[in-house]
Every structure is written in C-alpha cells, then in structure tokens.
Design a protein around this motif. Sequence first.
Motif, PDB file in Angstrom:
ATOM      1  N   ILE A 174       0.860  -1.182   0.000  1.00 56.38           N
ATOM      2  CA  ILE A 174       0.000   0.000   0.000  1.00 56.38           C
ATOM      3  C   ILE A 174       0.896   1.232   0.000  1.00 56.38           C
ATOM      4  O   ILE A 174       1.909   1.271   0.699  1.00 56.38           O
ATOM      5  N   GLY A 175       0.535   2.202  -0.802  1.00 54.98           N
ATOM      6  CA  GLY A 175       1.315   3.435  -0.873  1.00 54.98           C
ATOM      7  C   GLY A 175       0.987   4.372   0.274  1.00 54.98           C
ATOM      8  O   GLY A 175      -0.154   4.430   0.735  1.00 54.98           O
ATOM      9  N   LEU A 176       1.986   5.066   0.744  1.00 56.04           N
ATOM     10  CA  LEU A 176       1.796   6.137   1.715  1.00 56.04           C
ATOM     11  C   LEU A 176       1.744   7.417   0.895  1.00 56.04           C
ATOM     12  O   LEU A 176       2.765   7.925   0.439  1.00 56.04           O
ATOM     13  N   THR A 177       0.545   7.902   0.659  1.00 56.95           N
ATOM     14  CA  THR A 177       0.349   9.015  -0.262  1.00 56.95           C
ATOM     15  C   THR A 177      -0.536  10.089   0.352  1.00 56.95           C
ATOM     16  O   THR A 177      -1.291   9.834   1.277  1.00 56.95           O
ATOM     17  N   GLN A 178      -0.435  11.268  -0.210  1.00 56.89           N
ATOM     18  CA  GLN A 178      -1.321  12.384   0.085  1.00 56.89           C
ATOM     19  C   GLN A 178      -1.498  13.130  -1.222  1.00 56.89           C
ATOM     20  O   GLN A 178      -0.514  13.539  -1.839  1.00 56.89           O
ATOM     21  N   LYS A 179      -2.747  13.269  -1.649  1.00 54.86           N
ATOM     22  CA  LYS A 179      -3.052  13.979  -2.897  1.00 54.86           C
ATOM     23  C   LYS A 179      -2.220  13.438  -4.053  1.00 54.86           C
ATOM     24  O   LYS A 179      -1.629  14.184  -4.825  1.00 54.86           O
ATOM     25  N   GLU A 180      -2.149  12.117  -4.145  1.00 55.39           N
ATOM     26  CA  GLU A 180      -1.447  11.381  -5.202  1.00 55.39           C
ATOM     27  C   GLU A 180       0.069  11.571  -5.219  1.00 55.39           C
ATOM     28  O   GLU A 180       0.728  11.172  -6.162  1.00 55.39           O
ATOM     29  N   ILE A 181       0.619  12.175  -4.189  1.00 59.16           N
ATOM     30  CA  ILE A 181       2.076  12.259  -4.055  1.00 59.16           C
ATOM     31  C   ILE A 181       2.507  11.054  -3.234  1.00 59.16           C
ATOM     32  O   ILE A 181       2.010  10.828  -2.139  1.00 59.16           O
ATOM     33  N   VAL A 182       3.421  10.262  -3.770  1.00 65.18           N
ATOM     34  CA  VAL A 182       3.887   9.054  -3.091  1.00 65.18           C
ATOM     35  C   VAL A 182       5.057   9.427  -2.173  1.00 65.18           C
ATOM     36  O   VAL A 182       6.070   9.934  -2.626  1.00 65.18           O
ATOM     37  N   TYR A 183       4.881   9.165  -0.881  1.00 62.88           N
ATOM     38  CA  TYR A 183       5.932   9.421   0.097  1.00 62.88           C
ATOM     39  C   TYR A 183       6.671   8.149   0.478  1.00 62.88           C
ATOM     40  O   TYR A 183       7.803   8.196   0.925  1.00 62.88           O
ATOM     41  N   GLY A 184       5.989   7.029   0.319  1.00 61.02           N
ATOM     42  CA  GLY A 184       6.590   5.748   0.676  1.00 61.02           C
ATOM     43  C   GLY A 184       5.596   4.628   0.469  1.00 61.02           C
ATOM     44  O   GLY A 184       4.564   4.811  -0.180  1.00 61.02           O
ATOM     45  N   SER A 185       5.901   3.479   1.018  1.00 58.79           N
ATOM     46  CA  SER A 185       4.987   2.345   0.914  1.00 58.79           C
ATOM     47  C   SER A 185       5.211   1.406   2.088  1.00 58.79           C
ATOM     48  O   SER A 185       6.252   1.440   2.738  1.00 58.79           O
ATOM     49  N   ILE A 186       4.203   0.612   2.326  1.00 59.16           N
ATOM     50  CA  ILE A 186       4.293  -0.429   3.342  1.00 59.16           C
ATOM     51  C   ILE A 186       4.020  -1.758   2.656  1.00 59.16           C
ATOM     52  O   ILE A 186       3.088  -1.870   1.853  1.00 59.16           O
ATOM     53  N   THR A 187       4.855  -2.727   2.952  1.00 60.39           N
ATOM     54  CA  THR A 187       4.717  -4.060   2.382  1.00 60.39           C
ATOM     55  C   THR A 187       4.381  -5.032   3.507  1.00 60.39           C
ATOM     56  O   THR A 187       4.983  -4.971   4.576  1.00 60.39           O
ATOM     57  N   ILE A 188       3.422  -5.897   3.242  1.00 62.71           N
ATOM     58  CA  ILE A 188       3.013  -6.900   4.226  1.00 62.71           C
ATOM     59  C   ILE A 188       3.148  -8.272   3.584  1.00 62.71           C
ATOM     60  O   ILE A 188       2.565  -8.532   2.534  1.00 62.71           O
ATOM     61  N   LEU A 189       3.932  -9.126   4.223  1.00 59.91           N
ATOM     62  CA  LEU A 189       4.090 -10.501   3.771  1.00 59.91           C
ATOM     63  C   LEU A 189       3.274 -11.387   4.702  1.00 59.91           C
ATOM     64  O   LEU A 189       3.424 -11.305   5.916  1.00 59.91           O
ATOM     65  N   THR A 190       2.387 -12.200   4.133  1.00 63.76           N
ATOM     66  CA  THR A 190       1.603 -13.125   4.958  1.00 63.76           C
ATOM     67  C   THR A 190       2.210 -14.513   4.845  1.00 63.76           C
ATOM     68  O   THR A 190       2.855 -14.848   3.847  1.00 63.76           O
ATOM     69  N   PHE A 191       1.989 -15.296   5.859  1.00 62.84           N
ATOM     70  CA  PHE A 191       2.540 -16.646   5.913  1.00 62.84           C
ATOM     71  C   PHE A 191       1.419 -17.661   5.733  1.00 62.84           C
ATOM     72  O   PHE A 191       0.258 -17.387   6.068  1.00 62.84           O
ATOM     73  N   LYS A 192       1.758 -18.807   5.227  1.00 67.72           N
ATOM     74  CA  LYS A 192       0.773 -19.865   5.032  1.00 67.72           C
ATOM     75  C   LYS A 192       0.164 -20.243   6.372  1.00 67.72           C
ATOM     76  O   LYS A 192       0.830 -20.215   7.398  1.00 67.72           O
ATOM     77  N   ASN A 193      -1.123 -20.570   6.334  1.00 69.07           N
ATOM     78  CA  ASN A 193      -1.879 -21.000   7.520  1.00 69.07           C
ATOM     79  C   ASN A 193      -1.999 -19.914   8.594  1.00 69.07           C
ATOM     80  O   ASN A 193      -1.968 -20.196   9.782  1.00 69.07           O
TER      81      ASN A 193
END
Length: 194
Positions: A89-108
């Motif tokens: 998911i992007g960390l944005t304000q008014k379509e300006i990208v400041y960063g992002s967060i990545t989430i890795l899920t594990f099986k089960n």
Amino acid sequence: INIFEESPNKITTKYVAGVGDRLEEIKNILGKHPLDMNYSVTEEQKKPMRLSQIAKIKGGLYELTFGSIPKAECSKFEKLFNIDEIFGIGLTQKEIVYGSITILTFKNTKPLDFELIEAVCNESSIALQRWIANEAVLKSEEKYHSLTESVSEVIYSLDTEGVVTFVGPQIERYGYLYDDIVGNPFLKFIYPDD
C-alpha cells in the motif's frame, strides 16, 4: 516500510519488522542487509501506490523488488519464510507518493483486516507528509541562516506592514541587537530627514 524519493525515482527500505532472529538468513540470501536497499521505480509501477489502497503483489517478492533481486533468490526467500501472499500500500497524500508499506503473509495464518490496514496507512501518510515538510523547513532554515551569517551586509526581512521579521547578525556592528530590531517597524530605524 519504504521511503520514496522523487529524484531519482527510487524506493528505499527503511524498516523491517517481524523477522525475529532470522535477519542473518535474510542477509545471506540477499547478499546484503535489507535496510537501505534501493529499487528504481517507473511511473507505471508508481500508479498502484497512488491509490492508497492495499493491493496484492501478484509476482511475489520478485515483483515487489521491481526485478532487482534475481528470481532464484526471491524463491529461496519465499520458501524459507513460508510466504503465502505479499501486499503493498502506498503512503500518499493527494497522489504524491511518500513511501509504501509491504506486508508478507505466511501460510496458515488468519486473513488480514484490509480496512484497518488502509486506515492506519492513511494516517501514517499524513504523519509522514508532516515529517517530510518539517525536514524541508529545517533544511531551508539552516541554508538561510548559513547564508545570512556568511555575508558582510545586513540582511533583513519585513512583513507586509513593514515590521522587521528577521535581521542578520551583522546588525551588531551598528550597535543593535537582534531583539532590538525584530518586531519593530522598519521606519523606526530610518533617520527622520531621510
């Protein structure tokens, strides 16, 4: 957590959580520490980040790193950590990208609460935007003060009503202190016959 830099269009990893004591294994697979790894990003790759909505990264770790880590290492990493899905998911304000967060899920593991994640990320975007703006102001002030202290002339600024809002340290050569000048009308310091 990643920070985006507009020029030269890159994302840099700044924080990694949830790996516990397996950081050494990650470093061995990647050949370097995951923090401060840079990934070049195209305008097309930035588009999903501007939406401020969580999105599944279909190509796994390889797509997540924009192809900068070879597929074989990405597969090794995904198997080692039993990774099921990857979301971003992007960390944005008014379509300006400041960063992002990545989430890795594990099986089960239980499903993610996408609504909660998006709400937290949107609040984080606001905080990140404020932090970036504050850093820019501090940098600008440092540059401004460095400039005003290195010249021999008196530099000053006035507001729209003619009140002095800033005066450089050179004013002391004329017998005045900063606090004697700032906050007073400029005309107070002009000789009446002038």
